[in-house]
Design a protein around this motif. Sequence first.
Motif, PDB file in Angstrom:
ATOM      1  N   ALA A  43     121.101  70.926  43.419  1.00  0.00           N
ATOM      2  CA  ALA A  43     122.498  70.491  43.470  1.00  0.00           C
ATOM      3  C   ALA A  43     123.020  70.554  44.907  1.00  0.00           C
ATOM      4  O   ALA A  43     122.527  71.345  45.721  1.00  0.00           O
ATOM      5  CB  ALA A  43     123.351  71.379  42.563  1.00  0.00           C
ATOM      6  N   THR A  81     119.819  66.254  43.711  1.00  0.00           N
ATOM      7  CA  THR A  81     120.652  65.897  42.566  1.00  0.00           C
ATOM      8  C   THR A  81     121.772  64.939  42.974  1.00  0.00           C
ATOM      9  O   THR A  81     122.396  64.312  42.103  1.00  0.00           O
ATOM     10  CB  THR A  81     121.234  67.163  41.900  1.00  0.00           C
ATOM     11  N   SER A 113     130.831  69.607  34.993  1.00  0.00           N
ATOM     12  CA  SER A 113     130.672  71.014  34.655  1.00  0.00           C
ATOM     13  C   SER A 113     130.573  71.204  33.147  1.00  0.00           C
ATOM     14  O   SER A 113     131.535  70.932  32.423  1.00  0.00           O
ATOM     15  CB  SER A 113     131.875  71.819  35.175  1.00  0.00           C
ATOM     16  N   SER A 136     125.614  64.590  32.816  1.00  0.00           N
ATOM     17  CA  SER A 136     125.909  65.109  34.149  1.00  0.00           C
ATOM     18  C   SER A 136     124.795  64.697  35.115  1.00  0.00           C
ATOM     19  O   SER A 136     123.715  64.278  34.692  1.00  0.00           O
ATOM     20  CB  SER A 136     126.003  66.632  34.103  1.00  0.00           C
ATOM     21  N   GLN A 138     122.789  66.568  36.781  1.00  0.00           N
ATOM     22  CA  GLN A 138     121.590  67.356  36.481  1.00  0.00           C
ATOM     23  C   GLN A 138     120.770  66.685  35.390  1.00  0.00           C
ATOM     24  O   GLN A 138     119.558  66.494  35.513  1.00  0.00           O
ATOM     25  CB  GLN A 138     121.963  68.777  36.033  1.00  0.00           C
ATOM     26  N   SER A 164     115.851  72.782  37.777  1.00  0.00           N
ATOM     27  CA  SER A 164     117.037  72.471  38.566  1.00  0.00           C
ATOM     28  C   SER A 164     117.615  73.750  39.154  1.00  0.00           C
ATOM     29  O   SER A 164     117.613  74.798  38.508  1.00  0.00           O
ATOM     30  CB  SER A 164     118.096  71.755  37.719  1.00  0.00           C
ATOM     31  N   MET A 166     121.033  75.184  40.446  1.00  0.00           N
ATOM     32  CA  MET A 166     122.426  74.812  40.225  1.00  0.00           C
ATOM     33  C   MET A 166     123.376  75.940  40.634  1.00  0.00           C
ATOM     34  O   MET A 166     122.984  77.105  40.677  1.00  0.00           O
ATOM     35  CB  MET A 166     122.634  74.466  38.746  1.00  0.00           C
ATOM     36  N   LYS A 171     124.936  75.608  33.729  1.00  0.00           N
ATOM     37  CA  LYS A 171     123.846  74.635  33.718  1.00  0.00           C
ATOM     38  C   LYS A 171     122.661  75.128  32.880  1.00  0.00           C
ATOM     39  O   LYS A 171     121.883  74.327  32.375  1.00  0.00           O
ATOM     40  CB  LYS A 171     123.407  74.321  35.148  1.00  0.00           C
ATOM     41  N   ALA A 191     116.787  75.847  34.318  1.00  0.00           N
ATOM     42  CA  ALA A 191     117.864  75.802  35.311  1.00  0.00           C
ATOM     43  C   ALA A 191     118.035  77.197  35.895  1.00  0.00           C
ATOM     44  O   ALA A 191     118.126  78.179  35.156  1.00  0.00           O
ATOM     45  CB  ALA A 191     119.172  75.328  34.682  1.00  0.00           C
ATOM     46  N   THR A 193     119.863  79.642  39.284  1.00  0.00           N
ATOM     47  CA  THR A 193     120.962  79.727  40.247  1.00  0.00           C
ATOM     48  C   THR A 193     120.427  79.892  41.664  1.00  0.00           C
ATOM     49  O   THR A 193     119.227  80.086  41.876  1.00  0.00           O
ATOM     50  CB  THR A 193     121.860  80.925  39.916  1.00  0.00           C
TER      51      THR A 193
END
Length: 216
Positions: A43, A81, A113, A136, A138, A164, A166, A171, A191, A193
Motif C-alpha cells: 500500500a 497497490t 477502508s 478496494s 488491495q 499484501s 497494509m 485489511k 495481509a 502490517t
Amino acid sequence: VPCISCGQCTAVCPTGALVEKDDTAPIWEAINNPEKHVVVQVAPAIRATLGEAFGMPIGTNVEGKMVTALRRLGFDKVFDTNFGADLTIIEEANELVERIKNGGVLPMITSCSPGWVKFCEYFYPNMIDHLSSCKSPQQMTGAMVKTYYAEQMGLDPHNIVVVSVMPCTAKKFEIGRDDENAAGVADVDVAITTRELARMIKRAGINFTALPDEQF
C-alpha cells in the motif's frame, strides 16, 4: 460496542498489551515452498512508515529500499497497490455513470477502508445501498494477479500466494469477506502490517538502511 477491525486500539494502546495478530508464518512457509509463486503488493502508506522501524526519521520515503528488501526476502514479484487504486477509480467512475444513467441509488459513497465499510454496515445499515460495489485496491490488485497476471505468466491461480502489506489490521479482516475470490480462490491470501514486515526484514538479518534502491 461491535468491533469494526480498524486496528486503532493497537495504534494507541499505551502499554503494548494490544497488538496485531502476527500472520508472517504462512508467508515464510509459502516463500520456502518451490511450488508456490509468491507475490507481494504494498500500500502507498507503507513506504512512508517502514523507515521508522529502522531508526529513520518519521515520514522518510523508503520505497526503493522497501522494494529491495521484499525481493531479498524471497518474493517472486513486488507490486505497487497504487495500480489497484487506479483501477478502483476507473471502476467507481463507471459505476457512478451507470447509476446516474439508470436511476441508481445516489449519492454513491465509497471508501477503501474495510473498517469504514464495516462501521457503515453495523451502525448505518440503511446506507448500504449507497456504497459502491467496487472492491478496494488491495482486493482488485489480488484479483488481477490471480486472473490476468496468472494468464499472462501461465500460472495456476491455486499456486499463487498474494501477500499484501497494509497500513491497518482491517485489511486482515477484508481478505476473508464473501465474494473476494475472482479466480475461485482468495484474491489476497495474507495481509500484514508495516510492523510485521519490519519484523520479517529484521528476522532475515537484512541491513535495511544500507540497501540500494530498486523499483516495483
